[in-house]
Design a protein around this motif. Structure first.
Motif, PDB file in Angstrom:
ATOM      1  N   ILE A   1       4.030  -1.101   1.379  1.00  0.00           N
ATOM      2  CA  ILE A   1       3.052  -1.841   2.188  1.00  0.00           C
ATOM      3  C   ILE A   1       3.756  -3.076   2.738  1.00  0.00           C
TER       4      ILE A   1
ATOM      5  N   LEU B   1      -4.585  -2.224  -0.039  1.00  0.00           N
ATOM      6  CA  LEU B   1      -4.305  -0.820  -0.345  1.00  0.00           C
ATOM      7  C   LEU B   1      -5.643  -0.190  -0.685  1.00  0.00           C
TER       8      LEU B   1
ATOM      9  N   VAL C   1      -3.354  -0.178   4.209  1.00  0.00           N
ATOM     10  CA  VAL C   1      -2.769   1.152   3.986  1.00  0.00           C
ATOM     11  C   VAL C   1      -3.742   1.965   3.138  1.00  0.00           C
TER      12      VAL C   1
END
Length: 235
Positions: free
Chosen positions: A25, A189, A31
């Motif tokens: 990342i 994330l 992401v």
């Protein structure tokens, strides 16, 4: 690079849950990890946040190896984990839940600033400040769990299934807030069953199948991939 995961192997007893996965990342990115139930998405987040220990492989955050760092220290380094199922403290008030999120910090003024920042994203929490967490609706509990995750002032938030069990209108609200948190400079994330929604707000994505990454790329390319369309997007 903000987060660099290399060749991670994680086991639950004899079950090889993560089979040599690698991904990264960059600063400021959203992401997504997408995949079916049991693919290893939550296991990945739990390993990054120090709840699980890998048998081999490494996790680097801001250039430092945190593979064997205790979970409490990982929070101090700047990673916050909002777990699947919200896991709020039901007997505590909204305020107390948020204060628990700031347990690694000791400057009352800075903690209050973070709380005010949470209220900008989640004004409903301010209205329910003295209400017990367990009496909130599902959507409000998700807001509280995410707000609590913001209280440690993280550089990276790990979000596990933020839309689970929420009505479509609330899902949209939560995803708008995720984008807004990201626009303030926090990298994310995201693990999410609603793959279409996740891809619509992500920069890049990785597809997990039974503990392996089988596809990676920018979110638009993944969204338009025929295999992804049929397997995860219902198109």
């Amino acid at each position: 690079m903000l987060l660099d995961v290399k060749n991670l192997n994680v086991y639950y007893g004899a079950i090889h849950a993560l089979q040599g996965i690698s991904f990264h990342i960059e600063e400021g990115e959203i992401v997504s990890l997408i995949g079916a139930n049991g693919a290893g998405k939550s296991t990945t987040l739990r390993t990054i946040s120090g709840i699980l220990r890998p048998r081999s492989g490494s996790v680097h955050f801001k250039g430092e190896d945190i593979t064997t760092t205790p979970a409490e220290q990982i929070v101090r380094r700047g990673i916050s984990h909002v777990p699947e199922g919200r896991k709020i403290f039901a007997p505590l008030t909204v305020r107390e839940n948020l204060e628990m999120g700031a347990y690694t910090r000791d400057d009352p003024d800075e903690i209050q600033k973070s709380m005010d920042r949470v209220f900008v994203s989640f004004p409903r929490l301010k209205e329910r400040l003295n209400q017990l967490g367990g009496t909130l609706s599902g959507g409000e509990q998700q807001m509280l769990a995410t707000g609590r995750g913001m209280m440690s002032k993280p550089s990276l938030i790990l979000l596990d299934e933020p839309s689970m069990g929420l009505s479509p209108i609330l899902v949209e609200e939560i995803f708008n807030i995720i984008k807004e948190i990201n626009s303030q400079g926090t990298s994310i994330l995201l693990v999410e069953q609603n793959a279409l929604m996740a891809l619509s707000i992500s920069n890049r994505a990785y597809v997990l199948e039974t503990g392996r990454i089988v596809l990676e790329g920018n979110a638009d390319d993944i969204k338009n991939n025929p295999q992804v369309k049929s397997a995860y997007l219902g198109i």
